[in-house]
Design a protein around this motif. Structure first.
Motif, PDB file in Angstrom:
ATOM      1  N   LEU A  76      -8.370  -1.992  27.862  1.00  0.00           N
ATOM      2  CA  LEU A  76      -7.969  -2.358  26.506  1.00  0.00           C
ATOM      3  C   LEU A  76      -7.517  -1.117  25.737  1.00  0.00           C
ATOM      4  O   LEU A  76      -8.193  -0.084  25.749  1.00  0.00           O
ATOM      5  CB  LEU A  76      -9.143  -3.013  25.776  1.00  0.00           C
ATOM      6  CG  LEU A  76      -8.870  -3.519  24.354  1.00  0.00           C
ATOM      7  CD1 LEU A  76      -7.876  -4.670  24.384  1.00  0.00           C
ATOM      8  CD2 LEU A  76     -10.181  -3.959  23.690  1.00  0.00           C
ATOM      9  N   THR A  77      -6.371  -1.207  25.071  1.00  0.00           N
ATOM     10  CA  THR A  77      -5.858  -0.110  24.249  1.00  0.00           C
ATOM     11  C   THR A  77      -5.378  -0.665  22.920  1.00  0.00           C
ATOM     12  O   THR A  77      -5.170  -1.877  22.759  1.00  0.00           O
ATOM     13  CB  THR A  77      -4.684   0.621  24.930  1.00  0.00           C
ATOM     14  OG1 THR A  77      -3.573  -0.290  25.057  1.00  0.00           O
ATOM     15  CG2 THR A  77      -5.083   1.141  26.303  1.00  0.00           C
ATOM     16  N   ASP A  78      -5.188   0.243  21.942  1.00  0.00           N
ATOM     17  CA  ASP A  78      -4.558  -0.186  20.702  1.00  0.00           C
ATOM     18  C   ASP A  78      -3.044  -0.198  20.905  1.00  0.00           C
ATOM     19  O   ASP A  78      -2.543   0.082  21.999  1.00  0.00           O
ATOM     20  CB  ASP A  78      -4.988   0.699  19.529  1.00  0.00           C
ATOM     21  CG  ASP A  78      -4.481   2.135  19.639  1.00  0.00           C
ATOM     22  OD1 ASP A  78      -3.664   2.428  20.537  1.00  0.00           O
ATOM     23  OD2 ASP A  78      -4.901   2.972  18.817  1.00  0.00           O
ATOM     24  N   GLN A  79      -2.297  -0.495  19.843  1.00  0.00           N
ATOM     25  CA  GLN A  79      -0.852  -0.659  19.998  1.00  0.00           C
ATOM     26  C   GLN A  79      -0.132   0.644  20.311  1.00  0.00           C
ATOM     27  O   GLN A  79       1.035   0.633  20.721  1.00  0.00           O
ATOM     28  CB  GLN A  79      -0.261  -1.275  18.729  1.00  0.00           C
ATOM     29  CG  GLN A  79      -0.504  -0.460  17.469  1.00  0.00           C
ATOM     30  CD  GLN A  79       0.055  -1.140  16.240  1.00  0.00           C
ATOM     31  OE1 GLN A  79       1.173  -1.652  16.266  1.00  0.00           O
ATOM     32  NE2 GLN A  79      -0.717  -1.178  15.155  1.00  0.00           N
ATOM     33  N   TRP A  80      -0.827   1.785  20.141  1.00  0.00           N
ATOM     34  CA  TRP A  80      -0.219   3.075  20.458  1.00  0.00           C
ATOM     35  C   TRP A  80      -0.730   3.653  21.776  1.00  0.00           C
ATOM     36  O   TRP A  80      -0.453   4.790  22.097  1.00  0.00           O
ATOM     37  CB  TRP A  80      -0.470   4.066  19.324  1.00  0.00           C
ATOM     38  CG  TRP A  80       0.278   3.685  18.077  1.00  0.00           C
ATOM     39  CD1 TRP A  80       1.606   3.858  17.822  1.00  0.00           C
ATOM     40  CD2 TRP A  80      -0.269   3.041  16.928  1.00  0.00           C
ATOM     41  NE1 TRP A  80       1.924   3.366  16.581  1.00  0.00           N
ATOM     42  CE2 TRP A  80       0.792   2.855  16.002  1.00  0.00           C
ATOM     43  CE3 TRP A  80      -1.541   2.593  16.574  1.00  0.00           C
ATOM     44  CZ2 TRP A  80       0.612   2.250  14.764  1.00  0.00           C
ATOM     45  CZ3 TRP A  80      -1.719   1.988  15.344  1.00  0.00           C
ATOM     46  CH2 TRP A  80      -0.652   1.826  14.453  1.00  0.00           C
ATOM     47  N   GLY A  81      -1.514   2.874  22.507  1.00  0.00           N
ATOM     48  CA  GLY A  81      -1.943   3.295  23.825  1.00  0.00           C
ATOM     49  C   GLY A  81      -3.264   4.025  23.896  1.00  0.00           C
ATOM     50  O   GLY A  81      -3.656   4.482  24.974  1.00  0.00           O
ATOM     51  N   SER A  82      -3.984   4.146  22.777  1.00  0.00           N
ATOM     52  CA  SER A  82      -5.301   4.792  22.806  1.00  0.00           C
ATOM     53  C   SER A  82      -6.337   3.812  23.351  1.00  0.00           C
ATOM     54  O   SER A  82      -6.407   2.663  22.899  1.00  0.00           O
ATOM     55  CB  SER A  82      -5.713   5.242  21.397  1.00  0.00           C
ATOM     56  OG  SER A  82      -4.839   6.238  20.910  1.00  0.00           O
TER      57      SER A  82
END
Length: 335
Positions: A76-82
């Motif tokens: 699982l990541t946020d929309q910026w890939g973190s």
């Protein structure tokens, strides 16, 4: 409510991680320590030496699998890939239990007889409890607040959520010891925010977007030791005087200075004492490295009083109000 005849699966201090993957039932373990235990004295008795503000807390480390689960193609990541913590309960294993501590007017010390009882299985919450000399549950302290706090990366420094995120879609909405579940809601993550509109120079950590993504005072002594540099306010002129707000968040920010599975050592060493942070002044060693695995804590806060269903809510109201006043009108960490 748990029955008093149940044997306590007691964890009285931070230990080694229980591994990754599915949660497993813990083995029965008697509380450590040689303190003589008795039923706790109510904080509202007539003793003139009783503390004005007293509560119990425990900081547990959350453990989870760092591999995609069946049905998931990636982490699982946020929309910026973190990378973010998982939201599925089957990704979490048993939490590493911490010692239960008592705060009393600025003094912090272990609370004899109180333990953290880990979960009984998948999607089942743990609970703080008081156990007698026979390792039997003698009572459950009145619940106050539970929150989950994670450090993910330099680009996603601190995220927070209400309740125990390791329960996934079974995350409780109320007391960790009641029987009410929300079977549809997954944890909602929020970036750490601060409210400081009163101009006092006190930055109050909170969940949600009602505050600001930066602190409310100039040159706080607890950046970067407790709050990452990215939350620094470069425009304010008011001098910082302290950090306060949600108790679980502030306690977790301190715990990031610990080695893995040893969050309780921060409080046992009295690095937070008399509303002062006397620990390291540099950024915590427990923050994830670039590209590393997020690290998080489950923090549970209870009243310093056993829950008695025969008592009216008004009995506990002054204790709750005292803690709320400390969070939202007092200072937890002074500059």
């Amino acid at each position: 409510m748990m029955q008093s005849s149940r044997h306590a699966k007691a964890h009285t201090g931070s230990g080694q991680s229980h591994g990754h993957g599915h949660r497993e039932k813990s083995k029965s373990q008697k509380p450590s320590g040689k303190e003589q235990k008795s039923t706790p004295t109510p904080t509202t008795n007539s003793n003139t030496n009783k503390p004005r503000v007293s509560f119990l807390f425990v900081v547990n480390e959350l453990n989870f699998s760092h591999e995609p689960l069946p049905g998931d193609s990636s982490l699982l990541t946020d929309q910026w890939g973190s990378e973010m913590p998982p939201i599925r309960s089957d990704a979490y294993s048993l939490e590493t239990a911490g010692t239960v501590f008592r705060y009393a007017d600025g003094a912090v010390s272990p609370a004899p007889g109180y333990v953290w009882l880990p979960s009984n299985g998948p999607s089942q919450p743990g609970c703080m409890a008081f156990v007698d000399d026979n390792n039997m549950i003698a009572g459950i302290p009145k619940w106050y607040k539970t929150q989950s706090i994670f450090a993910c990366s330099a680009h996603l420094p601190i995220i927070v959520a209400e309740g125990d995120v390791s329960l996934g879609s079974w995350m409780r909405r109320g007391c960790t010891c009641d029987a009410v579940y929300d079977q549809t809601a997954y944890p909602r993550w929020d970036m750490l925010h601060f409210s400081s509109a009163d101009g006092s120079g006190v930055s109050r950590a909170r969940i949600g977007s009602l505050g600001c993504p930066y602190v409310g005072g100039k040159s706080p002594s607890w950046i970067p030791s407790l709050v990452p540099r990215s939350f620094k306010n470069t425009r304010v002129e008011t001098q910082s005087v302290g950090l306060a707000g949600e108790l679980p968040i502030v306690l977790a920010l301190m715990a990031f200075h610990s080695a893995a599975g040893r969050a309780s050592e921060i409080f046992a060493r009295r690095l937070w004492w008399n509303h002062r942070w006397v620990g390291p002044t540099n950024a915590p060693v427990g923050y994830p490295l670039s590209g590393g695995v997020p690290r998080g804590f489950l923090v549970n806060v209870c009243l310093d009083e056993l829950d008695d269903p025969t008592r009216p809510p008004e009995y506990y109201a002054p204790m709750v109000e005292a803690i709320e006043n400390l969070e939202w009108y007092g200072i937890l960490v002074r500059d």
